[in-house]
Structure formats: C-alpha cells, structure tokens
Design a protein around this motif. Structure first.
Motif, PDB file in Angstrom:
ATOM      1  N   THR A  93     -11.009  55.576   7.318  1.00  0.00           N
ATOM      2  CA  THR A  93     -10.767  55.484   6.087  1.00  0.00           C
ATOM      3  C   THR A  93     -11.707  54.537   5.577  1.00  0.00           C
ATOM      4  N   LEU A  94     -11.994  54.673   4.218  1.00  0.00           N
ATOM      5  CA  LEU A  94     -12.987  54.002   3.681  1.00  0.00           C
ATOM      6  C   LEU A  94     -13.052  52.286   3.979  1.00  0.00           C
ATOM      7  N   PHE A  95     -14.156  51.827   3.930  1.00  0.00           N
ATOM      8  CA  PHE A  95     -14.053  50.296   4.336  1.00  0.00           C
ATOM      9  C   PHE A  95     -13.245  49.552   3.264  1.00  0.00           C
ATOM     10  N   LYS A  96     -13.429  49.834   2.192  1.00  0.00           N
ATOM     11  CA  LYS A  96     -12.578  48.699   1.279  1.00  0.00           C
ATOM     12  C   LYS A  96     -11.261  49.079   1.438  1.00  0.00           C
ATOM     13  N   ASN A  97     -10.776  49.846   2.302  1.00  0.00           N
ATOM     14  CA  ASN A  97      -9.108  50.172   2.590  1.00  0.00           C
ATOM     15  C   ASN A  97      -8.974  49.814   3.858  1.00  0.00           C
ATOM     16  N   MET A  98      -9.782  49.701   4.774  1.00  0.00           N
ATOM     17  CA  MET A  98      -9.664  49.537   6.491  1.00  0.00           C
ATOM     18  C   MET A  98      -8.999  48.125   6.473  1.00  0.00           C
ATOM     19  N   THR A  99      -8.082  48.323   7.463  1.00  0.00           N
ATOM     20  CA  THR A  99      -7.175  47.153   7.709  1.00  0.00           C
ATOM     21  C   THR A  99      -7.932  46.481   8.964  1.00  0.00           C
ATOM     22  N   TYR A 100      -7.705  45.118   9.289  1.00  0.00           N
ATOM     23  CA  TYR A 100      -8.394  44.568  10.579  1.00  0.00           C
ATOM     24  C   TYR A 100      -7.767  45.256  11.782  1.00  0.00           C
ATOM     25  N   GLN A 101      -6.460  45.793  11.952  1.00  0.00           N
ATOM     26  CA  GLN A 101      -5.946  46.673  12.955  1.00  0.00           C
ATOM     27  C   GLN A 101      -6.660  47.724  12.986  1.00  0.00           C
ATOM     28  N   TRP A 141     -22.727  57.697  14.864  1.00  0.00           N
ATOM     29  CA  TRP A 141     -23.407  56.269  15.293  1.00  0.00           C
ATOM     30  C   TRP A 141     -24.440  55.774  14.206  1.00  0.00           C
ATOM     31  N   GLN A 142     -24.744  56.881  13.461  1.00  0.00           N
ATOM     32  CA  GLN A 142     -25.680  56.528  12.417  1.00  0.00           C
ATOM     33  C   GLN A 142     -25.243  56.218  10.900  1.00  0.00           C
ATOM     34  N   GLY A 143     -23.848  56.238  11.014  1.00  0.00           N
ATOM     35  CA  GLY A 143     -23.107  55.739   9.958  1.00  0.00           C
ATOM     36  C   GLY A 143     -22.420  57.072   9.279  1.00  0.00           C
ATOM     37  N   ASN A 144     -21.309  56.922   8.782  1.00  0.00           N
ATOM     38  CA  ASN A 144     -20.635  57.957   8.371  1.00  0.00           C
ATOM     39  C   ASN A 144     -19.498  57.503   7.605  1.00  0.00           C
ATOM     40  N   ILE A 145     -19.620  58.145   6.336  1.00  0.00           N
ATOM     41  CA  ILE A 145     -18.386  57.695   5.266  1.00  0.00           C
ATOM     42  C   ILE A 145     -17.031  57.725   5.872  1.00  0.00           C
ATOM     43  N   GLY A 146     -16.188  56.874   5.778  1.00  0.00           N
ATOM     44  CA  GLY A 146     -14.844  56.507   6.282  1.00  0.00           C
ATOM     45  C   GLY A 146     -14.521  56.162   7.604  1.00  0.00           C
ATOM     46  N   GLN A 147     -16.050  55.879   8.512  1.00  0.00           N
ATOM     47  CA  GLN A 147     -16.052  55.521   9.748  1.00  0.00           C
ATOM     48  C   GLN A 147     -16.663  54.230  10.154  1.00  0.00           C
ATOM     49  N   ALA A 148     -16.521  53.079   9.279  1.00  0.00           N
ATOM     50  CA  ALA A 148     -17.237  51.948   9.561  1.00  0.00           C
ATOM     51  C   ALA A 148     -16.943  51.308  11.070  1.00  0.00           C
ATOM     52  N   ASN A 149     -15.672  51.477  11.410  1.00  0.00           N
ATOM     53  CA  ASN A 149     -15.450  51.184  12.525  1.00  0.00           C
ATOM     54  C   ASN A 149     -15.733  51.891  13.705  1.00  0.00           C
ATOM     55  N   ALA A 151     -18.345  54.129  13.671  1.00  0.00           N
ATOM     56  CA  ALA A 151     -19.847  53.986  13.450  1.00  0.00           C
ATOM     57  C   ALA A 151     -20.264  52.816  14.516  1.00  0.00           C
ATOM     58  N   ALA A 152     -19.476  51.719  14.025  1.00  0.00           N
ATOM     59  CA  ALA A 152     -19.948  50.407  14.698  1.00  0.00           C
ATOM     60  C   ALA A 152     -19.792  50.442  16.285  1.00  0.00           C
ATOM     61  N   ALA A 153     -18.606  50.883  16.486  1.00  0.00           N
ATOM     62  CA  ALA A 153     -18.586  51.040  18.159  1.00  0.00           C
ATOM     63  C   ALA A 153     -19.424  52.223  18.732  1.00  0.00           C
ATOM     64  N   LYS A 154     -19.647  53.200  18.107  1.00  0.00           N
ATOM     65  CA  LYS A 154     -20.464  54.266  18.844  1.00  0.00           C
ATOM     66  C   LYS A 154     -22.045  54.018  18.854  1.00  0.00           C
ATOM     67  N   ALA A 155     -22.349  53.163  17.853  1.00  0.00           N
ATOM     68  CA  ALA A 155     -23.709  52.656  17.728  1.00  0.00           C
ATOM     69  C   ALA A 155     -24.005  51.422  18.686  1.00  0.00           C
ATOM     70  N   GLY A 156     -23.039  50.691  19.183  1.00  0.00           N
ATOM     71  CA  GLY A 156     -22.661  49.695  19.951  1.00  0.00           C
ATOM     72  C   GLY A 156     -23.052  50.208  21.270  1.00  0.00           C
ATOM     73  N   ILE A 157     -22.356  51.539  21.601  1.00  0.00           N
ATOM     74  CA  ILE A 157     -22.565  52.060  22.955  1.00  0.00           C
ATOM     75  C   ILE A 157     -24.024  52.482  23.070  1.00  0.00           C
ATOM     76  N   ILE A 158     -24.679  52.712  22.274  1.00  0.00           N
ATOM     77  CA  ILE A 158     -26.376  53.040  22.311  1.00  0.00           C
ATOM     78  C   ILE A 158     -26.926  52.029  22.652  1.00  0.00           C
ATOM     79  N   GLY A 159     -26.842  50.667  22.033  1.00  0.00           N
ATOM     80  CA  GLY A 159     -27.587  49.546  22.582  1.00  0.00           C
ATOM     81  C   GLY A 159     -27.081  49.214  23.935  1.00  0.00           C
ATOM     82  N   PHE A 160     -25.949  49.239  24.075  1.00  0.00           N
ATOM     83  CA  PHE A 160     -25.332  49.084  25.664  1.00  0.00           C
ATOM     84  C   PHE A 160     -26.173  50.009  26.714  1.00  0.00           C
ATOM     85  N   THR A 161     -26.202  51.465  26.447  1.00  0.00           N
ATOM     86  CA  THR A 161     -26.692  52.162  27.212  1.00  0.00           C
ATOM     87  C   THR A 161     -28.120  51.941  27.537  1.00  0.00           C
TER      88      THR A 161
END
Ligand SMILES: NC(=O)c1ccc[n+]([C@@H]2O[C@H](COP(=O)([O-])OP(=O)(O)OC[C@H]3O[C@@H](n4cnc5c(N)ncnc54)[C@H](O)[C@@H]3O)[C@@H](O)[C@H]2O)c1
Length: 242
Positions: A93-101, A141-149, A151-161
């Motif tokens: 969902t777009l970040f402006k509508n994204m809930t904490y959950q 992981w490079q960012g995608n509209i509606g996927q802030a959560n 993309a952040a997780a998948k980019a985190g995986i790359i740093g971890f890797t």
C-alpha cells in the motif's frame, strides 16, 4: 558428490518458490528441512521425499525469535550445510496509507526471520568450517511504489548478506542473495491482470518467471561449482531490473 548427511533448511517452503527450491535440492542429493508456519508442512515434506533423501517439515513462525529458538533446540549440533532464507510476505500500500501493523508484519517476516534462522545454526556452521547461506531478496529492494515495508526489508537482506559474506568467508561459509523479479506463485497470483500486463511489458524476456527458475539459481549456489562465489546478488528476473 554431496554427502547424504548434508542438510539444508529452507524457510517458507510449503508452497511457491520455497517448495520449488526443496524439490530441486532433493533432486540434487541433499536432505532438507522444510520450515513453514502452515501446519501442512509435515505432510508436504512426506510427499516431496524421494529415494534415500530425508525431508522433514517443521512448523515455525520464522518472524518470531523465540519460536525459532524453540523449534530448533534439538537441531543445534546438527550437520546443517545450508540455509535458504526464503520466507516472505507483502502488505502493499502507499506509504501514506501504510499502518504500523503492515510495516511491522513485513519487516518481521521478511527481515527479522533472516536473523532468527541464521542465528540458530551459525555456531555449528562455523564449527564445521563449511556452509552456504542463500537469502531471497527481491527486485523491489531498489524501491517500488506501494512497497516501502517490503523494499526496506529486502534492501536490509542485501546489507546483511554482504556483511556475512565478509565476516564468515574465513570459516568457508559463503553467503549470497537471490534477486527474483516477477515469479508465478500464490504471492503474485493475486496481482490484478492489468498490473501483471504492465510488469510483463517491462521484462525484456516478455514473460514472468517460474519458481523453478529461482530454484535452479539456489541449486547452483549450494553446489561445489559456486565455491568461489561469496557476497553476490544473483538476479533471476529476466532483465526486469538492469
Ligand atoms: N513471487 C515473486 O514474484 C517474488 C519476487 C521477488 C521476491 N520474492 C520472494 O520470494 C520468497 C517466496 O515468495 P513466494 O512468491 O513463493 O511466496 P508465497 O506466498 O507463495 O509463499 C511463501 C511461503 O512462506 C510461508 N511463510 C510466510 N510467512 C511465514 C512465517 N512468518 N513463518 C514461516 N513461514 C512463513 C507461507 O506459508 C508460504 O508457504 C519471498 O521472500 C518473496 O518476498 C517473490
């Protein structure tokens, strides 16, 4: 030839990409531990087993640290050769509508799970002076509209890797990531037809990938032939992101 005692643990393996990875690794001669929070995973493991290979199913919510510790307390000294951190969800969902959950669920499932599962087995892998870790990221992981959560997780995986590749190389443990593009699984089956068409149009190969395409890349990263590959991102997206 792979020793029959060699075990690979695959998270999120009751269906989709994780299931295809298990099927392929069994064919490659590995024993597998299928992990999923779907209680059907024990059944799935029984059905997937062939020949002399063992396949067992473990019900575990990999987003939860304590559940992972508890589910695998008897496996800690085991001969674990590889880990495939594949479990993931999306809550787009777009970040402006994204809930904490929605943020929390995706970060915990897609990123914390990678810490939780790797943490369980890392000491025995270091002791064995051998191992492979394959983390499933995403082209998002490079960012995608509606996927802030997501993309952040998948980019985190790359740093971890890349960090584990640096820290664990001296123990002969290779850590790499797979970057799937758009793959036909239950996760993407719900994507509306018009959005699916737009995706396909952006893919140079003009078709969506199959779970087996991702499984083939994982198989290679678990194989002796990839012994000098460490810290790499293997793109399985038909050229979606170049
Ligand atoms: N399908 C794609 O196009 C695509 C693209 C890029 C990346 N990926 C990534 O590939 C991986 C697999 O995706 P998929 O398309 O096969 O998804 P899927 O939804 O079809 O299957 C995911 C599996 O993970 C399990 N799972 C989810 N949360 C879990 C948890 N907390 N604990 C244990 N098991 C859990 C589910 O029960 C399911 O069996 C995910 O990490 C996903 O982000 C998929």
């Amino acid at each position: 030839m792979i020793s029959l005692s060699k075990k690979i643990i695959v998270t999120g393996s009751n269906r989709g990409i994780g299931y295809a990875i298990c099927k392929r690794l069994i064919d490659d001669g590995f024993n597998i531990i299928m992990v999923d929070y779907d209680s059907d995973v024990a059944n799935t493991a029984r059905k997937i087993k062939t020949g002399n290979n063992s396949a067992e199913g473990v019900v575990c919510d990999v987003s939860d640290y304590n559940s992972c510790q508890k589910a695998f307390e008897n496996y800690k000294g085991d001969d674990i050769y590889g880990i495939v951190n594949n479990a993931g969800i999306n809550r787009d969902t777009l970040f402006k509508n994204m809930t904490y959950q929605e943020w929390d669920a995706v970060i915990k499932t897609d990123l914390y799970s990678v810490f939780n599962i790797t943490k369980v087995f890392i000491d025995s892998m270091i002791k064995n002076n051998c191992g492979r870790i394959v983390n499933v990221s995403s082209a998002s992981w490079q960012g995608n509209i509606g996927q802030a959560n997501y993309a952040a997780a998948k980019a985190g995986i790359i740093g971890f890797t890349k960090t584990l590749a640096r820290e664990l190389g001296k123990y002969n443990i290779k850590t790499n990531a797979i970057i799937p593009g758009f793959i036909k699984t239950p996760m993407t089956d719900s994507v509306p037809e018009n959005i699916r068409e737009k995706f396909i149009d952006k893919i140079p190969l003009k078709k969506i990938g199959l779970p087996e395409d991702v499984a083939n890349a994982v198989s290679f990263l678990m194989n002796e032939k990839s012994k000098y590959i460490n810290g790499a991102l293997i793109d399985v997206g038909g050229g979606l992101v170049l």
